[in-house]
Design an enzyme around this catalytic site. Structure first.
Site, mmCIF file in Angstrom:
data_model
loop_
_atom_site.group_PDB
_atom_site.id
_atom_site.type_symbol
_atom_site.label_atom_id
_atom_site.label_comp_id
_atom_site.label_asym_id
_atom_site.label_seq_id
_atom_site.Cartn_x
_atom_site.Cartn_y
_atom_site.Cartn_z
ATOM 1 N N ASP A 101 19.112 4.268 21.523
ATOM 2 C CA ASP A 101 18.712 5.667 21.334
ATOM 3 C C ASP A 101 18.615 6.397 22.674
ATOM 4 O O ASP A 101 18.120 5.844 23.662
ATOM 5 C CB ASP A 101 17.360 5.698 20.609
ATOM 6 C CG ASP A 101 16.941 7.082 20.197
ATOM 7 O OD1 ASP A 101 17.694 7.732 19.464
ATOM 8 O OD2 ASP A 101 15.853 7.518 20.636
ATOM 9 N N ASP A 149 0.859 -1.185 0.000
ATOM 10 C CA ASP A 149 0.000 0.000 0.000
ATOM 11 C C ASP A 149 0.898 1.239 0.000
ATOM 12 O O ASP A 149 1.639 1.485 0.942
ATOM 13 C CB ASP A 149 -0.884 -0.021 1.250
ATOM 14 C CG ASP A 149 -1.764 1.220 1.362
ATOM 15 O OD1 ASP A 149 -1.770 2.043 0.419
ATOM 16 O OD2 ASP A 149 -2.428 1.374 2.401
ATOM 17 N N GLY A 178 8.924 6.247 0.756
ATOM 18 C CA GLY A 178 8.585 4.886 0.364
ATOM 19 C C GLY A 178 9.695 3.863 0.474
ATOM 20 O O GLY A 178 9.498 2.693 0.113
ATOM 21 N N ASP A 233 21.081 12.714 12.467
ATOM 22 C CA ASP A 233 20.882 13.783 13.451
ATOM 23 C C ASP A 233 21.813 14.978 13.249
ATOM 24 O O ASP A 233 21.847 15.879 14.090
ATOM 25 C CB ASP A 233 21.098 13.237 14.871
ATOM 26 C CG ASP A 233 19.934 12.391 15.351
ATOM 27 O OD1 ASP A 233 18.788 12.703 14.978
ATOM 28 O OD2 ASP A 233 20.161 11.422 16.092
ATOM 29 N N ASP A 277 18.461 18.127 10.094
ATOM 30 C CA ASP A 277 17.210 17.376 10.038
ATOM 31 C C ASP A 277 16.045 18.337 9.746
ATOM 32 O O ASP A 277 15.899 19.352 10.409
ATOM 33 C CB ASP A 277 17.036 16.669 11.392
ATOM 34 C CG ASP A 277 15.642 16.125 11.625
ATOM 35 O OD1 ASP A 277 14.947 15.856 10.642
ATOM 36 O OD2 ASP A 277 15.265 15.965 12.802
ATOM 37 N N ARG A 316 18.202 13.981 5.632
ATOM 38 C CA ARG A 316 17.535 12.694 5.401
ATOM 39 C C ARG A 316 16.938 12.638 3.993
ATOM 40 O O ARG A 316 15.830 12.162 3.780
ATOM 41 C CB ARG A 316 16.451 12.485 6.464
ATOM 42 C CG ARG A 316 16.992 12.575 7.881
ATOM 43 C CD ARG A 316 15.901 12.565 8.943
ATOM 44 N NE ARG A 316 16.495 12.678 10.293
ATOM 45 C CZ ARG A 316 15.799 12.606 11.421
ATOM 46 N NH1 ARG A 316 14.474 12.415 11.384
ATOM 47 N NH2 ARG A 316 16.410 12.718 12.589
ATOM 48 N N GLU A 333 23.932 5.721 22.223
ATOM 49 C CA GLU A 333 23.912 7.058 21.630
ATOM 50 C C GLU A 333 24.178 8.073 22.747
ATOM 51 O O GLU A 333 23.268 8.679 23.286
ATOM 52 C CB GLU A 333 22.573 7.377 20.945
ATOM 53 C CG GLU A 333 22.618 8.696 20.194
ATOM 54 C CD GLU A 333 21.270 9.422 20.116
ATOM 55 O OE1 GLU A 333 21.198 10.454 19.416
ATOM 56 O OE2 GLU A 333 20.293 8.983 20.764
ATOM 57 N N HIS A 344 11.892 6.206 25.366
ATOM 58 C CA HIS A 344 10.541 6.734 25.211
ATOM 59 C C HIS A 344 9.798 5.890 24.180
ATOM 60 O O HIS A 344 10.384 5.040 23.516
ATOM 61 C CB HIS A 344 10.589 8.203 24.765
ATOM 62 C CG HIS A 344 11.424 8.422 23.534
ATOM 63 N ND1 HIS A 344 12.770 8.684 23.593
ATOM 64 C CD2 HIS A 344 11.116 8.377 22.215
ATOM 65 C CE1 HIS A 344 13.265 8.813 22.366
ATOM 66 N NE2 HIS A 344 12.281 8.613 21.512
ATOM 67 N N ARG A 349 21.774 -0.550 18.675
ATOM 68 C CA ARG A 349 22.168 0.836 18.904
ATOM 69 C C ARG A 349 21.116 1.422 19.823
ATOM 70 O O ARG A 349 19.915 1.316 19.579
ATOM 71 C CB ARG A 349 22.237 1.584 17.577
ATOM 72 C CG ARG A 349 22.604 3.070 17.684
ATOM 73 C CD ARG A 349 21.367 3.940 17.703
ATOM 74 N NE ARG A 349 21.668 5.367 17.598
ATOM 75 C CZ ARG A 349 20.765 6.325 17.704
ATOM 76 N NH1 ARG A 349 19.493 6.025 17.941
ATOM 77 N NH2 ARG A 349 21.105 7.582 17.585
#
Length: 542
Positions: free
Chosen positions: A325, A151, A170, A421, A465, A469, A354, A245, A323
């Site tokens: 975060d 989709d 995508g 980042d 950022d 990206r 990190e 988080h 890794r």
């Protein structure tokens, strides 16, 4: 002699085991002190009567200090030692009593330094494959779209358009599978994926379900195939553990939103009040993002929940590392449990935090193996991009960074020039390809693993950022093939044993920076400045 600079701490980065019967001992002294330093050592229970002595080498030097270092093979793993310092023909002694003009060996048991015993379960082991690893970091949505049957209604940008915080291009797991041959030919030996689990965002750092791969990226079958095919090519797979988080749409937080203090999950989060109120943000969260509530990793139920996730992906898909975060905001207690359980299941599963700053308290052998080495990134920006350092200052900064940690940690550091980042390094150096090549050469020759951010090899540009990206440009007519071939050639150095295992010396001479590696009878020297590099390799005399 500047006594204020004198420093040695037993059982620390200044004295640590690197083998079952081998230790490294370091002594810090003022850079300008003109002295000779000797290590006086012997078996702990015979030291009062029996000592050996050897001269130490000033192996590292930063802007303030010299660091003397010596590796010792021990017959008795219970070691006692002090330091003898010669200045102007006079001997001084450095022990737990500080610097003294004489030393009483018959009473040494009161004040010698010691390695009491090398216990095997206290010694930090090196994940061997990390020492020669070349990572390729992939921001999954922007690398390559391979699944033509999925989709695609969520995609809201053309491939190659400038990204926004909420744009979707995508890219997916099948896209990575299709490009494994490309990565193998480039010289990659590990892939670090940004999060792949169920999430509404393009970056997936707000996770709703940690055991479900986001349909935008594929499914478990796709991921298992990726791991299997990558492993067949000698490429490891490392996933991103977002354990500080989660998403406010995770079922546990939704339950608290509905039931408040009556929810069984209320203590999974840190809330000021009976209910979490997103508009007031009366709960701890990542940065100031109310849609990413912070998990209470001091809570044992939260720890069990997260440990189950960590072990699940090792068991079910055979991943090779995590890794971590925002790892410096998660409790030490949790990371200690994390290491024990992950390493028990897969000993060579690498754990990379990190932490953007000095992370020594996490890198003492009981938590991470290493960190993303943003101190290396900053030094490279100061030297190659901003002209804040000359070669001498760059050597001093790199040496200072090395002295933050033990040799094992340095050998597993994830050295990087940029990431999702940061600004793109190529843009930071003014799109100067010679500077980028010189920086990659330094990254390869320096101790630790190398991390190439996707597209660096084709000179991808980008600001902060989300501009860092952008979509990978797969139109080869846009590539500088000579540059790409030179990157491939540099990456091949990492296969050399002298680069993987060699002792390092970093210094400056005549406005050039030198990285020298020595292993067995081989010496490798990288000589570079901001825009050029040369390599020398020679056999040393016995």
């Amino acid at each position: 002699m500047n006594q204020h600079a004198l420093l040695h701490i037993p059982d620390s980065r200044y004295c640590f085991a690197v083998g079952k019967d081998e230790i490294v001992i370091r002594l810090r002294m003022a850079k300008d002190d003109q002295v000779k330093v000797f290590l006086v050592y012997g078996p702990k229970y015979q030291f009062q009567m029996q000592q050996s002595e050897m001269e130490m080498t000033a192996h590292y030097e930063d802007n303030l200090y010299k660091y003397y270092e010596k590796r010792l093979k021990l017959d008795d793993v219970r070691l006692a030692y002090i330091f003898r310092v010669e200045e102007d023909g006079k001997s001084l002694y450095y022990s737990e009593d500080g610097l003294t003009e004489s030393y009483s060996f018959p009473e040494a048991f009161y004040n010698f330094f010691q390695m009491p015993y090398i216990n095997e379960n206290d010694r930090m082991e090196t994940v061997d494959w990390m020492q020669g690893a070349i990572f390729y970091q992939i921001f999954v949505d922007r690398f390559f779209a391979g699944d033509t049957q999925k989709d695609r209604s969520y995609i809201n940008m053309q491939w190659g358009d400038k990204p926004t915080p909420k744009s979707f291009a995508g890219g997916d797991l099948r896209g990575i599978i299709e490009k494994l041959d490309y990565l193998e030919n480039l010289g990659i030996s590990a892939i670090y994926l940004t999060p792949i689990f169920l999430s509404k965002s393009n970056h997936k750092y707000d996770i709703e379900d940690y055991k479900t791969i986001d349909p935008m990226f594929g499914n478990m079958q796709d991921f298992r195939e990726l791991v299997e095919l990558a492993h067949a090519k000698g490429i490891r797979i490392v996933l991103d553990a977002v354990f500080n988080h989660c998403s406010m749409d995770m079922k546990q937080f939704r339950d608290v939103m509905e039931k408040g203090r009556k929810s069984e999950y209320y203590d999974w989060f840190i809330i000021d009040g009976d209910y979490p109120e997103p508009e007031k943000c009366n709960y701890e969260c990542f940065a100031s993002c109310n849609y990413m509530p912070k998990l209470n990793t001091a809570n044992e139920q939260v720890q069990e929940f997260l440990l189950d996730i960590a072990l699940y992906w090792i068991r079910e898909a055979g991943i090779d590392g995590w890794r971590l975060d925002v790892s410096d905001e998660v409790s030490h207690d949790f990371w200690r449990r994390f290491r024990r359980e992950v390493k028990a299941l897969k000993k060579d599963c690498v754990i990379v935090g990190e932490n953007w700053h000095d992370a020594y308290s996490y890198l003492m052998g009981d938590q991470y193996d290493s960190i993303m080495n943003y101190a290396f990134t900053k030094a490279c920006l100061d030297y190659f991009a901003h002209d804040n350092f000359d070669a001498k200052q760059m050597a001093e900064k790199l040496n200072s960074n090395l002295m933050r940690n033990t040799a094992q940690v340095n050998d597993m550091m994830l050295n990087l020039l940029d990431s999702h980042d940061t600004h793109r390094f190529f843009s930071e150096v003014g799109k100067n390809k010679k500077k980028l090549l010189s920086a990659i050469a330094l990254e390869i020759a320096f101790p630790g693993a190398t991390c190439i951010y996707y597209g660096t090899e084709i000179c991808m540009e980008g600001g902060y950022d989300p501009d860092s990206r952008r979509c990978f440009d797969w139109d080869q007519s846009h590539w500088d093939m000579d540059f790409l071939r030179e990157v491939q050639s540099i990456l091949q150095w990492k296969k050399k044993d002298v680069i993987r295992y060699g002792i390092v010396r970093v210094y400056a001479k005549d406005d050039y920076l030198y990285v020298e590696r020595r292993y067995q009878k081989t010496k490798f020297i990288l000589k570079l400045n901001r825009e050029n590099y040369e390599v020398y390799e020679e056999e040393m005399k016995s």
